[in-house]
Motif scaffolding. Structure first.
Motif, PDB file in Angstrom:
ATOM      1  N   GLY A   1      22.751   1.798   7.184  1.00 39.45           N
ATOM      2  CA  GLY A   1      24.028   1.385   6.623  1.00 39.45           C
ATOM      3  C   GLY A   1      24.238  -0.075   6.366  1.00 39.45           C
TER       4      GLY A   1
ATOM      5  N   ASP B   1      30.425   3.122  10.909  1.00 43.96           N
ATOM      6  CA  ASP B   1      30.056   4.451  11.441  1.00 43.96           C
ATOM      7  C   ASP B   1      28.884   5.101  10.717  1.00 43.96           C
ATOM      8  N   ILE B   2      27.910   4.303  10.275  1.00 42.99           N
ATOM      9  CA  ILE B   2      26.663   4.858   9.751  1.00 42.99           C
ATOM     10  C   ILE B   2      25.590   4.674  10.822  1.00 42.99           C
TER      11      ILE B   2
ATOM     12  N   ARG C   1      22.729  13.061  10.938  1.00 48.50           N
ATOM     13  CA  ARG C   1      23.649  13.311   9.826  1.00 48.50           C
ATOM     14  C   ARG C   1      23.603  12.144   8.846  1.00 48.50           C
TER      15      ARG C   1
ATOM     16  N   THR D   1      25.866   9.763   6.181  1.00 50.70           N
ATOM     17  CA  THR D   1      27.215   9.364   5.820  1.00 50.70           C
ATOM     18  C   THR D   1      27.282   9.367   4.297  1.00 50.70           C
TER      19      THR D   1
ATOM     20  N   VAL E   1      29.151   8.475   1.009  1.00 50.58           N
ATOM     21  CA  VAL E   1      30.142   7.481   0.601  1.00 50.58           C
ATOM     22  C   VAL E   1      30.582   7.802  -0.823  1.00 50.58           C
TER      23      VAL E   1
ATOM     24  N   THR F   1      34.474   8.208   3.242  1.00 48.16           N
ATOM     25  CA  THR F   1      33.208   8.603   3.862  1.00 48.16           C
ATOM     26  C   THR F   1      33.335   9.976   4.501  1.00 48.16           C
TER      27      THR F   1
ATOM     28  N   GLU G   1      30.658  13.126   6.584  1.00 49.06           N
ATOM     29  CA  GLU G   1      29.380  13.374   7.245  1.00 49.06           C
ATOM     30  C   GLU G   1      28.788  14.675   6.736  1.00 49.06           C
TER      31      GLU G   1
ATOM     32  N   ASP H   1      23.164   0.831  14.247  1.00 51.21           N
ATOM     33  CA  ASP H   1      24.381   1.483  13.751  1.00 51.21           C
ATOM     34  C   ASP H   1      25.330   0.443  13.176  1.00 51.21           C
TER      35      ASP H   1
END
Length: 300
Positions: free
Chosen positions: A192, A203-204, A210, A212, A214, A249, A251, A299
């Motif tokens: 990310g 939050d990537i 999973r 993300t 966008v 975003t 998931e 992250d």
């Protein structure tokens, strides 16, 4: 140690010889293989399990293709930054100095992360960073003719050309759930961070099993700048977001992207002739990357 390198990356100027010399002086046995046109990446890795480490020297496309070919073989991979942007290496917080990179190999610290698999018209390829259709792919397309002359600045210059990108209606299938929105693009992100390790959005994680997804809803690229500010604020724990509405975003483990108007497709900075639709699937814990960072450091 097995080194697979792309001689065309970074305009052919590489610090790889110094890196190899440093390792050999430390007692490593090094095998080097140069990428050749029309040769499948898997052919370079037929004896991979007889090596302790794998090095991919090239741009992001070279590294992600090599990671995909080496998936689930449990041999740590160094993403040697020999390309123009080297976003995978930046996400892994790797230095550029060949002696420092050699020390990272000697230390042997690795982090297991996910990979992505993208399928277009029945053909499958891998990506480590992200796949996208829309404004980001158009930016990659417009940068190709500029990279040789301007290097990493080519991406900035091409981004400025996307001030008023084409807008269309996208149709998504996210883990079986249908979703439609109007916007300028879709990015399916595993890592990310953009240049200078600035977070694309918060939050990537490359190790949560999973993607993300966008959704770029902004009318132009500049309207995404406030979201970048929010991402940096979140990274630094500076409080709640100040801006919203320009992107969303979600998931997903599997996502299919289609559009009313066909868009070019890019994954890990490589533009492809294929257009939407495409399907991306997560490959949990598929590769171990050598890095000085801890898993949490990767992250956003």
């Amino acid at each position: 140690m097995l080194i697979v390198f792309n001689p065309k990356s970074g305009h052919g100027e590489s610090t790889l010889p110094e890196f190899v010399q440093r390792l050999q002086e430390a007692g490593a046995q090094v095998t080097e293989r140069e990428l050749q046109p029309e040769t499948a990446m898997t052919e370079y890795l037929s004896d991979l399990k007889s090596h302790d480490y794998l090095v991919g020297a090239g741009g992001d496309g070279t590294v992600s293709s090599l990671a995909y070919a080496a998936r689930y073989q449990n041999v740590p991979l160094l993403a040697y930054p020999a390309g123009t942007a080297n976003l995978i290496a930046q996400n892994l917080d790797l230095p550029r100095d060949p002696s420092d990179l050699a020390r990272i190999v000697e230390d042997g610290h690795s982090v297991r992360v996910d990979l992505g698999e993208v399928e277009v018209q029945g053909e499958k390829n891998g990506f480590a960073m992200l796949a996208g259709a829309g404004a980001d792919a158009a930016m990659i397309r417009d940068s190709e003719d500029l990279k040789e002359r301007f290097g990493a600045m080519a991406y900035v210059m091409s981004a400025m050309k996307q001030l008023n990108p084409k807008k269309t209606t996208f149709h998504l299938d996210i883990d079986g759930q249908k979703r439609t929105f109007e916007g300028i693009g879709v990015m399916v992100a595993n890592f990310g961070m953009a240049n200078y390790r600035l977070p694309i959005t918060s939050d990537i994680s490359p190790s949560d099993g999973r993607f993300t997804v966008v959704l770029l809803k902004a009318g132009n690229i500049l309207r995404l700048v406030p979201n970048l500010i929010d991402s940096v604020r979140a990274k630094l724990n500076l409080g709640d977001p100040l801006f919203s509405g320009n992107l969303e975003t979600l998931e997903a483990r599997t996502v299919t992207v289609d559009a009313d108007d066909p868009f070019p497709l890019q994954y890990d900075g490589e533009l492809h002739v294929e257009t939407t639709p495409f399907t991306a699937r997560i490959l949990p814990g598929a590769i171990r990357f050598l890095t000085p960072a801890r898993k949490a450091d990767l992250d956003t």
